[in-house]
Design an enzyme around this catalytic site. Structure first.
Site, PDB file in Angstrom:
ATOM      1  N   CYS A 162       0.665  -1.298   0.212  1.00 23.18           N
ATOM      2  CA  CYS A 162      -0.008   0.255  -0.180  1.00 23.18           C
ATOM      3  C   CYS A 162       1.042   1.247   0.410  1.00 23.18           C
ATOM      4  CB  CYS A 162      -1.197   0.311   0.810  1.00 23.18           C
ATOM      5  SG  CYS A 162      -1.564  -1.448   1.264  1.00 23.18           S
ATOM      6  N   ALA A 163       1.949   1.500  -0.677  1.00 23.37           N
ATOM      7  CA  ALA A 163       2.897   2.253  -1.000  1.00 23.37           C
ATOM      8  C   ALA A 163       2.733   3.408  -1.411  1.00 23.37           C
ATOM      9  CB  ALA A 163       3.877   1.864  -2.372  1.00 23.37           C
ATOM     10  N   ASP A 182       0.617  -0.180  -5.239  1.00 12.92           N
ATOM     11  CA  ASP A 182      -1.114   0.299  -4.792  1.00 12.92           C
ATOM     12  C   ASP A 182      -2.012  -0.292  -5.990  1.00 12.92           C
ATOM     13  OD1 ASP A 182      -0.977   2.624  -2.562  1.00 12.92           O
ATOM     14  OD2 ASP A 182      -2.830   2.627  -4.232  1.00 12.92           O
ATOM     15  N   ASP A 234       0.208  -0.966   5.189  1.00 14.21           N
ATOM     16  CA  ASP A 234       0.557   0.504   5.373  1.00 14.21           C
ATOM     17  C   ASP A 234      -0.929   0.865   5.028  1.00 14.21           C
ATOM     18  OD1 ASP A 234       0.143   2.766   6.829  1.00 14.21           O
ATOM     19  OD2 ASP A 234       1.260   3.586   5.210  1.00 14.21           O
ATOM     20  N   CYS A 264      -2.314   5.232  10.433  1.00  9.87           N
ATOM     21  CA  CYS A 264      -2.323   6.661  11.606  1.00  9.87           C
ATOM     22  C   CYS A 264      -3.710   6.730  11.615  1.00  9.87           C
ATOM     23  CB  CYS A 264      -1.229   7.696  10.071  1.00  9.87           C
ATOM     24  SG  CYS A 264      -2.495   7.137   8.642  1.00  9.87           S
ATOM     25  N   GLY A 283       6.933   6.680   0.514  1.00  8.38           N
ATOM     26  CA  GLY A 283       7.186   7.397   1.593  1.00  8.38           C
ATOM     27  C   GLY A 283       8.766   6.402   3.143  1.00  8.38           C
ATOM     28  N   LYS A 284       7.460   5.538   3.029  1.00  4.42           N
ATOM     29  CA  LYS A 284       8.049   4.762   3.395  1.00  4.42           C
ATOM     30  C   LYS A 284       8.818   3.401   3.015  1.00  4.42           C
ATOM     31  CE  LYS A 284       4.475   4.421   6.636  1.00  4.42           C
ATOM     32  NZ  LYS A 284       3.552   5.717   6.222  1.00  4.42           N
TER      33      LYS A 284
END
Length: 395
Positions: free
Chosen positions: A224-225, A248, A293, A346, A229-230
């Site tokens: 789930c890029a 994604d 993510d 998040c 960033g990660k």
């Protein structure tokens, strides 16, 4: 501080686009800046900060304002900050004493903390006594946190180079690649950013890649890029050795990943859109590490995305949780036996976090997995974004 008609007009126009046009705050501000190229750094900072703070305190400001006119709403915000209003026609009817008296009479927490009633009730139900402190913390302006790109520099060297640019920073304890700016600065315009020496990434977000424990030479899937960033952080931890597949369902986000990777000096990231489930099945047992993510409510990052609380609805929250469940049922098959998977959000809600993981581990798809470690990060305890990270191993 003196107000100027052109910048106040910019704030008012932005508010109209956000609340009437239903656009996201960051996109509106970006478009506003492009429409006003003659604004200097101080003008842009005034507009951005004013818009974000009015969006953050939207419910309280509307409750206190004598009308819903956007100039009145700006004027109400300006008086709440302890400032004086100029004698402009647009601000007629606004008076500090009356406004502060109204403010003193408000008792409801949801109004004072400027949040929808349903969200306040749900937060208290799920977080109990921690909710009030968390809500207050999420209404504070977020720090600007940098992640040092260790492929190109070290934290100490970057700190020194920033100081040479007039940008002061501090080293936070417990975050080995983070620098926190003492004052908000537009670091994207610095040559240091253009050289790829750092990314802007909150300290809590920087914990996710470390949880995955990636090693040089491994095959890693970031399923789930998003904008990557990660994935960039993972590449730096892997010393740019091995392979990272950034995936994604929204292919347009992956275009940004390629640009960022080039700037960061990363060559091991391959992007691949998820167009259907066949792509997932073809990658069965192929990854040493798998990062999920997942899409979430974003309630842990309200400090930097305050408009999320006005765009969220109970039904959209339910829909997000269904997407999380589907991802956990389908994507883990890409991990090799003995591999490590990290599930992260998040969000601060247990319904998106530990309850999702618990349900997965009890399901057929999760029968071969066991939980190694989980971390619940609350903003009022950490000082940074709210996050949840769960580390699991495939037997």
């Amino acid at each position: 501080m003196k107000l100027f008609p052109n910048t106040v007009s910019g704030v008012v126009s932005a508010l109209n686009d956000i609340f009437e046009g239903k656009y996201y705050t960051d996109k509106v501000i970006e478009r506003t800046f492009k429409s006003n190229p003659k604004w200097g750094a101080r003008d842009r900072a005034f507009v951005a900060e004013s818009v974000y703070e009015i969006v953050r305190w939207w419910r309280l400001i509307r409750e206190l304002s004598p009308s819903g006119d956007h100039y009145h709403l700006f004027g109400t915000y300006w008086l709440l900050q302890g400032n004086h209003l100029p004698d402009w026609e647009e601000f007629q009817g606004l008076e500090r004493t009356t406004l502060m008296e109204r403010h003193r009479r408000i008792q409801e927490r949801a109004v004072l903390e400027s949040i929808p009633d349903w969200l306040d009730e749900m937060g208290e139900g799920l977080l109990g006594e921690k909710w009030e402190k968390e809500l207050a913390s999420l209404n504070q302006q977020a720090d600007v946190v940098l992640r040092v790109n260790t492929l190109k520099t070290s934290r100490d060297i970057l700190k020194q180079k920033l100081e040479e640019q007039g940008i002061q920073s501090v080293i936070p304890e417990g975050y080995p690649e983070a620098l926190v700016l003492r004052e908000r600065k537009n670091v994207f315009r610095t040559p240091l950013f253009k050289e790829g020496l750092f990314e802007v990434q909150d300290a809590s977000s920087q914990l996710v890649a470390a949880f995955l424990d990636p090693q040089p030479g491994m095959r890693v899937i970031d399923a789930c890029a998003g904008a990557g960033g990660k994935a960039l952080h993972l590449a730096a931890m892997m010393q740019n050795k091995g392979k990272i597949l950034a995936m994604d369902v929204e292919s347009w986000k992956l275009k940004n990943t390629k640009l960022r990777a080039r700037r960061a000096g990363v060559s091991i990231i391959e992007t691949r859109p998820i167009e259907n489930n066949k792509i997932i099945k073809r990658l069965k047992d192929s990854a040493d590490r798998l990062l999920l993510d997942v899409p979430c409510s974003g309630l842990g990052v309200l400090r930097r995305n305050p408009d999320a609380k006005w765009k969220l609805q109970p039904e959209t929250l339910h829909k997000v949780q269904e997407i999380q469940k589907e991802i956990l049922q389908q994507y883990p098959l890409m991990l090799k036996p003995g591999g490590i998977m990290v599930y992260a959000t998040c969000s601060i809600l247990p319904t998106e976090n530990e309850r999702q993981v618990a349900a997965f581990l009890k399901s057929t798809a999760g029968k071969d997995f066991s939980l190694l470690e989980e971390k619940k990060v609350l903003s009022h305890e950490s000082g940074y974004d709210g996050f949840y990270i769960a580390k699991m191993i495939k037997k």
